[in-house]
Enzyme design. Sequence first.
Site, PDB file in Angstrom:
ATOM      1  N   GLY A  91      86.103 -38.902  35.766  1.00  0.00           N
ATOM      2  CA  GLY A  91      86.255 -39.335  34.389  1.00  0.00           C
ATOM      3  C   GLY A  91      84.905 -39.412  33.689  1.00  0.00           C
ATOM      4  O   GLY A  91      83.985 -38.636  33.963  1.00  0.00           O
ATOM      5  N   SER A  92      84.763 -40.390  32.813  1.00  0.00           N
ATOM      6  CA  SER A  92      83.570 -40.455  31.966  1.00  0.00           C
ATOM      7  C   SER A  92      82.305 -40.882  32.689  1.00  0.00           C
ATOM      8  O   SER A  92      81.215 -40.814  32.111  1.00  0.00           O
ATOM      9  CB  SER A  92      83.826 -41.389  30.786  1.00  0.00           C
ATOM     10  OG  SER A  92      84.788 -40.832  29.916  1.00  0.00           O
TER      11      SER A  92
END
Length: 485
Positions: free
Chosen positions: A218-219
């Site tokens: 993810g981020s």
Amino acid sequence: MNTPIRRLAYVVIAMFTSLLLATTWIQFVSADDLRERPGNRRTLIDAYSRERGAILVDGTAIARSERTDTDLEWVRRYDQATRYAHVTGYWSFTYGAGLGLERARNAVLAGTDDSLFYQRLVDVVTGRPPQGASLELTIDPEVQAAAADALGDRRGAAVAIDPRTGAILAMVSRPSFDPNALSSHQLSAVDDAYARLTQDPEQPLVNRAIAGDLYPPGSTYKLVVAAAALESGDYDADTELEGGLTYTLPGTETSLPNFGGAACDPEGRPTLARSVQVSCNTSFAWLADQLGADALREQSERFGFGQQLEVPMTVTPSSYPEDPDDAQVALTGIGQHEVRVTPLQVAMVSAAIANDGELMTPYLVEAVRNRDLEVIEDTDPRTMSRSVSAETADTLTDMMVSVVESGSGTGAQLPGVDVAGKTGTAEYGASGGAHAWFTGFAPADDPRIAVAVIVESATDNWTGETGGLVAAPVARAMLEAGVQP
């Protein structure tokens, strides 16, 4: 000699030759492998005639051998069992050395390692009963406890590293298990326990911190993308990026939105620093497309992706996709598509940034001591790679501090301590599930601990468990324990 007798003689000679070769192969070539197989009962019976070495955390045994009054003279005991299960692994008469350090350093703990040859020789001469060596770990018991307690019953993992040395300060995987259930001499009960553990769909025997099915980051992967941008020399913290409400993936008509549909900047031109602070999807997808797959893969590798690590347990290598198309490259910019990581790898990214861009090789065993408490092996910190320049590390640190001060990671704030961090919410599968991530380090100006936490989605349908909401508080507990004087 007639033909039938001659043919029979050839067959007999061939059979004796085959038998001789097979015997030689078993006795001299395959002997070590056969002896070390976990299920070799003869080896196990011999092993239970001597005391197995202890596994120690801060001087306290978390795995030790206790004498019995049965034919199996020793039984393995695990204190704080579920807290350290994936670190210790288990030692079982039925299943041998399984998982963790019990398996990775089996020969040392059993006393059969080559480094203990002279001890074994002295034992024979003096008549002392043989004994294995002990392992002193790098684990900080306070950080380990904080991670285990904060994760609770949720699926996931947490790792902490001293960024200055690479020493692993905590390694927790959930769900856990009780190694004592597998080390018992009640063999039918051991079989039942093993069957339950191996058939459990939650997979409690998998060490999610370093192995198993890897996760999309993810981020948290935006740190790697930002590092690649800064290292290219074409971008700095104030460089404006394309970051509107949505971004159309190259070569497609698919629109990628920001989290919650929010704008990253009123003008749709957030700076790189602002994009990290608010975790802007559209600007990072655009930036990944600009940088290209080769640059992102190379930067990932400088942070440790693709490396074969042993800590000493084998770590599954993290990976960047081999041949993504343009749309897929853009998705990797937000840690999706086929980017896959272990929590240890994510902690290594933060650790490298915390250590002025120098990535240290992670390790779990501080020292090995023989029965006389002499150090026969110790671990010297080693540089694994130069991940980024010191200047880039400083810039990334400032960005990560802003994430915790006023961005998506405020849940990791500590009173009186500057924390650097990055959140992540990683989608997986096709049903809308998402895992929650947080990674970071503290104190930001003099880092002593770097962490990574993943809390797996409780269901296949995401219900709002962002990294900032559920992973950051776990990281905060670990960081608080790690910065205490």
